[in-house]
Design a protein around this motif. Structure first.
Motif, PDB file in Angstrom:
ATOM      1  N   TYR A 221     -11.022  -6.142  18.106  1.00  0.00           N
ATOM      2  CA  TYR A 221     -10.873  -7.125  16.923  1.00  0.00           C
ATOM      3  C   TYR A 221     -11.857  -6.666  15.969  1.00  0.00           C
ATOM      4  CZ  TYR A 221      -9.377  -9.839  21.091  1.00  0.00           C
ATOM      5  OH  TYR A 221      -8.877 -10.221  22.124  1.00  0.00           O
ATOM      6  N   TYR A 222     -11.065  -6.872  14.626  1.00  0.00           N
ATOM      7  CA  TYR A 222     -11.763  -6.615  13.303  1.00  0.00           C
ATOM      8  C   TYR A 222     -11.882  -7.479  12.428  1.00  0.00           C
ATOM      9  CZ  TYR A 222     -10.547  -1.824  15.268  1.00  0.00           C
ATOM     10  OH  TYR A 222     -10.488  -0.455  15.992  1.00  0.00           O
ATOM     11  N   VAL A 223     -13.067  -7.533  11.613  1.00  0.00           N
ATOM     12  CA  VAL A 223     -13.049  -8.594  10.571  1.00  0.00           C
ATOM     13  C   VAL A 223     -13.808  -8.034   9.381  1.00  0.00           C
ATOM     14  CG1 VAL A 223     -13.696 -10.811   9.888  1.00  0.00           C
ATOM     15  CG2 VAL A 223     -13.048 -10.753  12.119  1.00  0.00           C
TER      16      VAL A 223
ATOM     17  N   SER B 253     -20.273  -4.264  17.261  1.00  0.00           N
ATOM     18  CA  SER B 253     -21.129  -3.701  16.279  1.00  0.00           C
ATOM     19  C   SER B 253     -21.021  -4.417  14.877  1.00  0.00           C
ATOM     20  CB  SER B 253     -20.846  -2.042  16.155  1.00  0.00           C
ATOM     21  OG  SER B 253     -19.374  -1.890  15.788  1.00  0.00           O
ATOM     22  N   LEU B 254     -22.010  -3.996  14.007  1.00  0.00           N
ATOM     23  CA  LEU B 254     -21.850  -4.598  12.630  1.00  0.00           C
ATOM     24  C   LEU B 254     -22.168  -3.601  11.747  1.00  0.00           C
ATOM     25  CD1 LEU B 254     -21.691  -7.304  10.967  1.00  0.00           C
ATOM     26  CD2 LEU B 254     -24.016  -7.569  11.197  1.00  0.00           C
ATOM     27  N   SER B 255     -21.470  -3.535  10.616  1.00  0.00           N
ATOM     28  CA  SER B 255     -21.728  -2.364   9.780  1.00  0.00           C
ATOM     29  C   SER B 255     -21.604  -2.844   8.424  1.00  0.00           C
ATOM     30  CB  SER B 255     -20.767  -1.097   9.824  1.00  0.00           C
ATOM     31  OG  SER B 255     -19.518  -1.659   9.764  1.00  0.00           O
ATOM     32  N   ALA B 256     -22.320  -2.266   7.400  1.00  0.00           N
ATOM     33  CA  ALA B 256     -22.207  -2.503   5.842  1.00  0.00           C
ATOM     34  C   ALA B 256     -22.121  -1.204   5.103  1.00  0.00           C
ATOM     35  CB  ALA B 256     -23.226  -3.481   5.348  1.00  0.00           C
TER      36      ALA B 256
ATOM     37  N   SER C 133     -18.353  -5.256   7.959  1.00  0.00           N
ATOM     38  CA  SER C 133     -17.224  -5.204   8.990  1.00  0.00           C
ATOM     39  C   SER C 133     -17.847  -5.517  10.313  1.00  0.00           C
ATOM     40  CB  SER C 133     -16.821  -3.759   8.944  1.00  0.00           C
ATOM     41  OG  SER C 133     -16.143  -3.361   7.697  1.00  0.00           O
ATOM     42  N   TRP C 134     -17.175  -6.126  11.168  1.00  0.00           N
ATOM     43  CA  TRP C 134     -17.424  -6.418  12.458  1.00  0.00           C
ATOM     44  C   TRP C 134     -16.671  -6.194  13.323  1.00  0.00           C
ATOM     45  CZ3 TRP C 134     -14.957 -10.264  15.689  1.00  0.00           C
ATOM     46  CH2 TRP C 134     -15.568 -10.470  16.905  1.00  0.00           C
ATOM     47  N   GLN C 135     -17.011  -5.303  14.504  1.00  0.00           N
ATOM     48  CA  GLN C 135     -16.088  -5.019  15.522  1.00  0.00           C
ATOM     49  C   GLN C 135     -16.529  -5.230  16.826  1.00  0.00           C
ATOM     50  OE1 GLN C 135     -15.390  -0.666  15.016  1.00  0.00           O
ATOM     51  NE2 GLN C 135     -15.018  -0.390  17.304  1.00  0.00           N
ATOM     52  N   TYR C 136     -15.432  -5.635  17.698  1.00  0.00           N
ATOM     53  CA  TYR C 136     -15.859  -6.337  19.100  1.00  0.00           C
ATOM     54  C   TYR C 136     -14.430  -5.502  19.843  1.00  0.00           C
ATOM     55  CZ  TYR C 136     -16.092  -9.012  23.194  1.00  0.00           C
ATOM     56  OH  TYR C 136     -16.390  -9.573  24.635  1.00  0.00           O
ATOM     57  N   THR C 137     -14.822  -5.041  21.209  1.00  0.00           N
ATOM     58  CA  THR C 137     -13.914  -4.406  22.062  1.00  0.00           C
ATOM     59  C   THR C 137     -13.836  -5.085  23.142  1.00  0.00           C
ATOM     60  OG1 THR C 137     -14.267  -2.143  20.855  1.00  0.00           O
ATOM     61  CG2 THR C 137     -13.131  -2.257  23.174  1.00  0.00           C
TER      62      THR C 137
ATOM     63  N   PRO D 173     -14.058   5.748   4.404  1.00  0.00           N
ATOM     64  CA  PRO D 173     -15.309   5.109   5.305  1.00  0.00           C
ATOM     65  C   PRO D 173     -14.955   3.731   5.555  1.00  0.00           C
ATOM     66  CG  PRO D 173     -15.843   5.659   3.208  1.00  0.00           C
ATOM     67  CD  PRO D 173     -14.756   6.289   3.197  1.00  0.00           C
ATOM     68  N   ALA D 174     -14.322   2.996   4.380  1.00  0.00           N
ATOM     69  CA  ALA D 174     -14.031   1.525   4.536  1.00  0.00           C
ATOM     70  C   ALA D 174     -12.834   1.000   5.376  1.00  0.00           C
ATOM     71  CB  ALA D 174     -13.917   1.092   3.241  1.00  0.00           C
ATOM     72  N   ASP D 175     -12.056   2.226   5.830  1.00  0.00           N
ATOM     73  CA  ASP D 175     -10.980   1.926   6.635  1.00  0.00           C
ATOM     74  C   ASP D 175     -11.348   1.718   8.382  1.00  0.00           C
ATOM     75  OD1 ASP D 175      -8.453   1.979   8.152  1.00  0.00           O
ATOM     76  OD2 ASP D 175      -7.793   3.822   7.586  1.00  0.00           O
ATOM     77  N   LEU D 176     -11.132   0.634   8.597  1.00  0.00           N
ATOM     78  CA  LEU D 176     -11.320   0.278  10.139  1.00  0.00           C
ATOM     79  C   LEU D 176     -10.785   1.062  11.097  1.00  0.00           C
ATOM     80  CD1 LEU D 176     -11.244  -3.856   9.768  1.00  0.00           C
ATOM     81  CD2 LEU D 176     -13.238  -2.269   9.726  1.00  0.00           C
ATOM     82  N   LEU D 177      -9.502   1.717  10.898  1.00  0.00           N
ATOM     83  CA  LEU D 177      -8.656   2.630  11.931  1.00  0.00           C
ATOM     84  C   LEU D 177      -8.855   3.917  11.583  1.00  0.00           C
ATOM     85  CD1 LEU D 177      -5.388   0.618  11.717  1.00  0.00           C
ATOM     86  CD2 LEU D 177      -7.427   0.335  13.580  1.00  0.00           C
ATOM     87  N   GLY D 178      -9.561   4.375  10.525  1.00  0.00           N
ATOM     88  CA  GLY D 178      -9.881   5.815  10.431  1.00  0.00           C
ATOM     89  C   GLY D 178      -8.679   6.842  10.212  1.00  0.00           C
ATOM     90  N   LEU D 179      -7.564   6.025   9.634  1.00  0.00           N
ATOM     91  CA  LEU D 179      -6.280   7.001   9.601  1.00  0.00           C
ATOM     92  C   LEU D 179      -6.123   7.898   8.371  1.00  0.00           C
ATOM     93  CD1 LEU D 179      -3.691   3.936  10.598  1.00  0.00           C
ATOM     94  CD2 LEU D 179      -4.719   5.769  12.009  1.00  0.00           C
TER      95      LEU D 179
END
Length: 378
Positions: free
Chosen positions: A341-343, A312-315, A331-335, A127-133
């Motif tokens: 982009y992920y941070v 979106s923002l998630s924790a 985590s922050w995500q912007y498309t 669940p912490a993987d930003l790409l879900g691989l």
């Protein structure tokens, strides 16, 4: 065996490309991170490329062929370089109106849990993987869908000798795994029952030697059995559970493991909607007399909030009191168009530096990670 798989996949891709509708997708990911582990400050970077090719034949019986590879290269602050390339997915699917059969290297996943997942039998979704691989498994999986929304699964796996899912010991090489699952509706939700069997690798490379009364090493190819139950209900909130009982012949001192998780989620009417998810899980290990040998409790929470249609923002936070371990992720995500982009910021607090979050693979103290994903499709 891997050469045979790759040759077959290449041959099928060439043949079907002459007669099928084709689709192509490619994702290129650049990443970099800086982390502090105890007193050490380290940095690394890397690039990941995942091309995907899919062919389909729309007809009375639909057929799909999917091929995806994964190429990566990494470097770190110690001047260590590493590159790798392998097949990520390759499968052939045949489907009718009420059934489908899929064969090859594929992802098999089920169950409603998000954080601790006792039913994580064949994948390593983090669940912490930003790409879900996640890695796939080689096998044959079939499903049949009944009119009342009941569906039955069955699978046979072969050639998966690496650790996968929640396994403590790898599967013995050149042995067959098999199992199945049934899901059926229960107002206002659904229940599931799953079963799986395999032969663990009990060689001394993985398991301390076990001797009988004549001091002979015991390795009788006994099968491990896993039985899983799960349910999900959508009442005022979403409520679910996963429960798995495992009996393994590998270690006679702890042959029984009982894993359970319960969860709940709700979207609060704040702004664009704040999604809150919480889970509690525990693992109990028993001997043959069903005396508890080891117990572990786990608490976790996730928050998701859409800042806009494109970002979106998630924790996420996990607490394991038995190990004095707590871990948090923001985590922050912007498309924007084809770019995402992920941070991400990760922090672990523990009194035991050798402990990491089970199933989450977060072994560091503090880490800041940045990623850029570029995706094209045709």
């Amino acid at each position: 065996m891997n050469r045979i798989y790759k040759a077959v996949c290449l041959f099928l891709a060439c043949v079907v490309s002459l007669y099928a509708e084709a689709g192509f997708r490619s994702e290129v990911v650049g990443m970099g991170s800086l982390w502090k582990q105890q007193d050490n400050l380290e940095a690394n970077g890397g690039i990941l490329w995942i091309p995907e090719l899919q062919f389909s034949w729309p007809a009375r019986v639909n057929m799909d062929f999917f091929l995806s590879s994964r190429f990566s290269g990494t470097w770190d602050s110690y001047d260590k370089h590493q590159s790798d390339g392998d097949i990520y997915r390759t499968w052939l699917r045949v489907a009718g109106n009420t059934w489908d059969i899929r064969a090859g290297l594929q992802k098999i996943t089920f169950g409603p849990a998000r954080l601790f997942r006792p039913l994580m039998w064949f994948d390593e979704l983090n669940p912490a993987d930003l790409l879900g691989l996640t890695n796939g498994v080689w096998g044959l999986r079939g499903r049949y869908f009944f009119p009342a929304n009941t569906n039955v699964w069955g699978w046979v796996l072969y050639g998966n000798s690496d650790l996968k899912g929640q396994e403590w010991y790898p599967t013995k090489d050149e042995t067959v795994e098999y199992g199945g699952r049934i899901q059926f509706p229960v107002t206002p939700g659904e229940w599931g029952f799953s079963l799986h069997s395999r032969i663990p690798d009990a060689s001394p490379d993985y398991v301390p030697a076990v001797f009988d009364s004549t001091n002979q090493f015991i390795n009788d190819n006994s099968r491990e059995w896993r039985v899983g139950f799960d349910g999900y209900w959508d009442i005022v909130t979403g409520v679910w559970f996963e429960s798995v009982i495992t009996h393994s012949p590998v270690n006679p001192a702890i042959p029984w493991v009982y894993s359970n998780v319960i969860g709940i989620d709700y979207t609060l009417p704040l702004g664009y909607g704040l999604h809150v998810l919480g889970e509690y899980g525990f693992n109990h290990t028993f001997n043959e007399e069903f005396n508890v040998i080891l117990s572990t409790n786990m608490w976790g929470m996730m928050l998701d909030y859409p800042l806009s249609f494109f970002s979106s923002l998630s924790a996420m936070g996990v607490w394991i009191p038995d190990e004095d371990l707590a871990s948090g992720v923001i985590s922050w995500q912007y498309t924007s168009g084809n770019f995402t982009y992920y941070v991400q910021f990760l922090q672990t607090f523990t009194q035991n530096n050798n402990v990491s979050v089970p199933g989450l693979n977060i072994p560091y103290d503090t880490q800041i990670k940045g990623m850029l994903s570029w995706t094209i499709s045709k």
